[in-house]
Scaffold this active site. Structure first.
Site, mmCIF file in Angstrom:
data_model
loop_
_atom_site.group_PDB
_atom_site.id
_atom_site.type_symbol
_atom_site.label_atom_id
_atom_site.label_comp_id
_atom_site.label_asym_id
_atom_site.label_seq_id
_atom_site.Cartn_x
_atom_site.Cartn_y
_atom_site.Cartn_z
ATOM 1 C CB CYS A 7 33.351 65.290 42.151
ATOM 2 S SG CYS A 7 35.048 64.756 41.697
ATOM 3 C CG HIS A 99 32.381 57.654 33.138
ATOM 4 N ND1 HIS A 99 32.960 58.891 33.026
ATOM 5 C CD2 HIS A 99 31.631 57.411 32.246
ATOM 6 C CE1 HIS A 99 32.636 59.460 31.765
ATOM 7 N NE2 HIS A 99 31.629 58.441 31.358
HETATM 8 P P1 5GP Z 1 29.929 59.747 28.801
HETATM 9 O O1 5GP Z 1 29.286 60.118 27.730
HETATM 10 O O2 5GP Z 1 30.993 60.752 29.501
HETATM 11 O O3 5GP Z 1 30.866 58.599 28.464
HETATM 12 O O4 5GP Z 1 28.979 58.959 29.667
HETATM 13 C C1 5GP Z 1 28.675 59.857 30.951
HETATM 14 C C2 5GP Z 1 27.318 59.121 31.295
HETATM 15 O O5 5GP Z 1 26.588 59.732 32.402
HETATM 16 C C3 5GP Z 1 25.795 58.995 30.286
HETATM 17 O O6 5GP Z 1 25.840 57.900 30.003
HETATM 18 C C4 5GP Z 1 25.066 59.871 30.789
HETATM 19 O O7 5GP Z 1 23.603 59.193 30.765
HETATM 20 C C5 5GP Z 1 25.468 59.703 32.487
HETATM 21 N N1 5GP Z 1 24.887 60.742 33.280
HETATM 22 C C6 5GP Z 1 25.056 62.023 33.303
HETATM 23 N N2 5GP Z 1 24.693 63.047 34.128
HETATM 24 C C7 5GP Z 1 24.274 62.030 35.035
HETATM 25 C C8 5GP Z 1 23.668 62.030 36.341
HETATM 26 O O8 5GP Z 1 23.477 62.947 36.924
HETATM 27 N N3 5GP Z 1 23.063 60.822 37.014
HETATM 28 C C9 5GP Z 1 23.119 59.859 36.325
HETATM 29 N N4 5GP Z 1 23.018 58.530 37.166
HETATM 30 N N5 5GP Z 1 24.215 59.482 35.280
HETATM 31 C C10 5GP Z 1 24.544 60.618 34.533
HETATM 32 ZN ZN ZN Z 2 35.156 64.680 39.298
#
Ligand code: 5GP
Ligand code: ZN
Length: 113
Positions: A7, A99
């Site tokens: 967000c 996402h």
């Molecule tokens: P999940 O593990 O929840 O499926 O994926 C979260 C993704 O968000 C991870 O691949 C991580 O690298 C990415 N991510 C987390 N924090 C940030 C951020 O501040 N900026 C960007 N560009 N990616 C982020």
């Molecule tokens: Zn959110």
């Protein structure tokens, strides 16, 4: 949600490399890429995960996939790509805001679907 990383990215409070944006979707490059192209497609409305989709908000998931097709085209992923969404702790979700990961730019093989 003020304490949600994604967000805050949508609000511009945390910088990101934007790839695509429309009225309901924002897409940006993952900070820790797992493939040559690794893009996150997120809903502007805070939905916690795929587990919280329902008849009232599932149009947002459809919007994500419309964006995914546009992004795949603009990123030149003509040979194919992978879309992943992690939901909840056992699913490996680390950011609790819906996402979809777009992974591509190399042959990903057959591991993990
Ligand atoms: P999940 O593990 O929840 O499926 O994926 C979260 C993704 O968000 C991870 O691949 C991580 O690298 C990415 N991510 C987390 N924090 C940030 C951020 O501040 N900026 C960007 N560009 N990616 C982020
Ligand atoms: Zn959110």
């Amino acid at each position: 949600m003020s304490d949600c990383i994604f967000c805050n990215i949508i609000a511009g409070k945390i910088p990101s490399t934007r790839v695509y944006e429309d009225e309901s979707i924002y897409a940006f490059r993952d900070i820790s890429p797992q493939a040559p192209i690794h893009i996150l497609v997120i809903t502007k409305e805070h939905v916690e995960s795929a587990a919280k989709l329902n008849v009232g908000n599932s149009h947002l998931a459809a919007k994500c996939f419309e964006a995914i097709a546009i992004i795949a085209e603009s990123e030149g992923l003509k040979d194919g790509f992978r879309v992943i969404t992690n939901a909840g702790k056992a699913g490996g979700q680390t950011v609790p805001h819906l996402h979809f990961h777009i992974l591509g730019g190399k042959t990903l093989g057959e591991g993990l679907v």
